[in-house]
Write a protein that holds these residues in place. Structure first.
Motif, PDB file in Angstrom:
ATOM      1  N   UNK A 139     -12.266   8.201   0.502  1.00  0.00           N
ATOM      2  CA  UNK A 139     -12.254   7.054   1.404  1.00  0.00           C
ATOM      3  C   UNK A 139     -11.130   6.075   1.078  1.00  0.00           C
ATOM      4  N   UNK A 140     -10.559   5.513   2.135  1.00  0.00           N
ATOM      5  CA  UNK A 140      -9.580   4.433   1.996  1.00  0.00           C
ATOM      6  C   UNK A 140     -10.146   3.098   2.469  1.00  0.00           C
ATOM      7  N   UNK A 141     -11.467   3.033   2.629  1.00  0.00           N
ATOM      8  CA  UNK A 141     -12.065   1.833   3.207  1.00  0.00           C
ATOM      9  C   UNK A 141     -11.881   0.588   2.347  1.00  0.00           C
TER      10      UNK A 141
ATOM     11  N   UNK B  60       4.305  -1.086  13.178  1.00  0.00           N
ATOM     12  CA  UNK B  60       4.097   0.350  12.986  1.00  0.00           C
ATOM     13  C   UNK B  60       3.443   0.625  11.642  1.00  0.00           C
ATOM     14  N   UNK B  61       3.878  -0.093  10.616  1.00  0.00           N
ATOM     15  CA  UNK B  61       3.295   0.066   9.280  1.00  0.00           C
ATOM     16  C   UNK B  61       1.811  -0.277   9.314  1.00  0.00           C
TER      17      UNK B  61
ATOM     18  N   UNK C 140       0.837  -1.190   0.000  1.00  0.00           N
ATOM     19  CA  UNK C 140       0.000   0.000   0.000  1.00  0.00           C
ATOM     20  C   UNK C 140       0.879   1.250   0.000  1.00  0.00           C
ATOM     21  N   UNK C 141       0.490   2.231  -0.797  1.00  0.00           N
ATOM     22  CA  UNK C 141       1.164   3.526  -0.773  1.00  0.00           C
ATOM     23  C   UNK C 141       0.533   4.371   0.331  1.00  0.00           C
TER      24      UNK C 141
ATOM     25  N   UNK D  91      -1.514   2.027   8.712  1.00  0.00           N
ATOM     26  CA  UNK D  91      -2.545   1.635   7.743  1.00  0.00           C
ATOM     27  C   UNK D  91      -3.929   1.621   8.392  1.00  0.00           C
ATOM     28  N   UNK D  92      -3.976   1.210   9.655  1.00  0.00           N
ATOM     29  CA  UNK D  92      -5.261   1.194  10.380  1.00  0.00           C
ATOM     30  C   UNK D  92      -5.827   2.607  10.507  1.00  0.00           C
ATOM     31  N   UNK D  93      -4.961   3.569  10.822  1.00  0.00           N
ATOM     32  CA  UNK D  93      -5.396   4.968  10.930  1.00  0.00           C
ATOM     33  C   UNK D  93      -5.903   5.471   9.583  1.00  0.00           C
ATOM     34  N   UNK D  94      -5.120   5.219   8.535  1.00  0.00           N
ATOM     35  CA  UNK D  94      -5.449   5.759   7.215  1.00  0.00           C
ATOM     36  C   UNK D  94      -6.694   5.108   6.620  1.00  0.00           C
ATOM     37  N   UNK D  95      -6.884   3.821   6.870  1.00  0.00           N
ATOM     38  CA  UNK D  95      -8.045   3.123   6.303  1.00  0.00           C
ATOM     39  C   UNK D  95      -9.322   3.432   7.078  1.00  0.00           C
TER      40      UNK D  95
END
Length: 343
Positions: A134-136, A263-264, A120-121, A268-272
């Motif tokens: 959305x990143x869902x 950490x990655x 994922x970028x 990703x959890x925050x961004x999604x």
């Protein structure tokens, strides 16, 4: 797939398997757990606690167990040792039974490894989040609501009933979700340098934003410690970053457990997850929001938005503080927290 880090457990499990140990009889009300003296803090005891769904959390607790419980939720990629030990001691002295823990995927808690997830970028996800897209649909290991459920299950396993929550940064986002979804479990709440994660908020300053995507030169202890010092100098409070302490914590974090994928996946959890404002609006627990005026990673305007979104929340701007908890500010912070939670 979630699995427990058994080799790391050996570092913290000195008691016989299946045999509960309590620092004193009053701890029995928190359930049958194998507590032992913490190797991180002289004020705390440590245990590996099974919260279900094949997840174990490394938990530390201390203080008078008859005092109000204060559950502390830490931020992105940060082991629980990022709560300063002096800060912990001040909170205990103020009259709290303090509980802190490693979130999933970090420290000694269970790690999440799912085969076949696409690369994922994160930069693209950040841009989409900032502009309201959305990143869902992104395939990620978990999201913030999953991490919030970890916190809820820990509250239930420890039989805390109603507890105070203190969340910092990502931990503040998790705390908002917990308080919204489980109002009967949360008494009062303190949020430090956090956000609603909604679109069009003032973004991080470029230098601080770079800390989210820059990687150390290698995975050697030397380079990880060097990277940690650079990180804290960049996001920490100007004039109050103790480089010696940062190095010591970085070495301890590395030796305790080095798991960069965690950490990655937390980022990703925050961004999604996108905006959590829908949860913020549902919070019923009396809440104060604390933010530093010098925070370049999450500008203080984001904290103001949190306070405006949570019903009846109050906002406290700390002049000169950034995205950390410097020793200089701790007496004032603990006084602020205590007055909100205890009186």
């Amino acid at each position: 797939m979630i699995h427990s880090n058994k080799s790391s457990q050996d570092k913290v499990a000195d008691v016989a398997t299946g045999t509960a140990y309590y620092p004193n009889p009053a701890w029995e009300k928190f359930g049958a757990h194998n507590w032992r003296t913490s190797d991180l803090s002289e004020h705390l005891y440590q245990a590996m606690i099974d919260i279900g769904d094949n997840i174990e959390l490394c938990v530390e607790a201390g203080g008078n167990p008859d005092h109000p419980p204060l559950l502390m939720v830490m931020g992105l990629g940060s082991q629980m040792i990022f709560w300063p030990d002096d800060f912990i001691k001040r909170l205990i002295n103020a009259g709290f039974f303090v509980i802190r823990f490693d979130n999933r995927d970090i420290g000694l808690s269970s790690k999440v490894q799912i085969e076949g997830l696409p690369r994922i970028s994160q930069l693209k996800m950040m841009l989409r989040l900032q502009t309201g897209l959305s990143n869902k649909s992104a395939q990620v290991a978990y999201n913030l609501t999953d991490m919030a459920e970890d916190t809820v299950r820990l509250i239930k396993v420890l039989q805390l009933k109603r507890t105070h929550l203190l969340g910092a940064s990502m931990g503040g986002m998790i705390a908002q979700i917990v308080a919204a979804r489980y109002p009967s479990l949360i008494d009062r709440m303190v949020l430090m340098f956090t956000t609603t994660n909604r679109a069009f908020l003032k973004p991080p300053r470029p230098k601080q934003l770079y800390t989210l995507i820059n990687r150390p030169e290698s995975h050697s202890e030397r380079d990880i410690v060097r990277h940690s010092v650079w990180f804290m100098k960049t996001v920490g409070t100007p004039g109050h970053v103790n480089v010696r302490t940062v190095r010591e914590i970085a070495k301890l974090r590395y030796q305790r457990n080095f798991h960069p994928l965690g950490t990655v996946q937390q980022l990703n959890a925050i961004l999604s997850s996108g905006s959590i404002a829908r949860f913020s609006k549902q919070v019923k627990a009396p809440t104060i929001v604390i933010h530093g005026s010098a925070d370049g990673l999450l500008p203080s305007s984001q904290g103001r938005v949190v306070a405006k979104t949570i019903p009846k929340a109050s906002f406290h701007l700390i002049d000169g503080m950034a995205h950390d908890i410097p020793a200089y500010y701790q007496p004032y912070l603990v006084d602020l927290i205590s007055k909100h939670l205890l009186y």
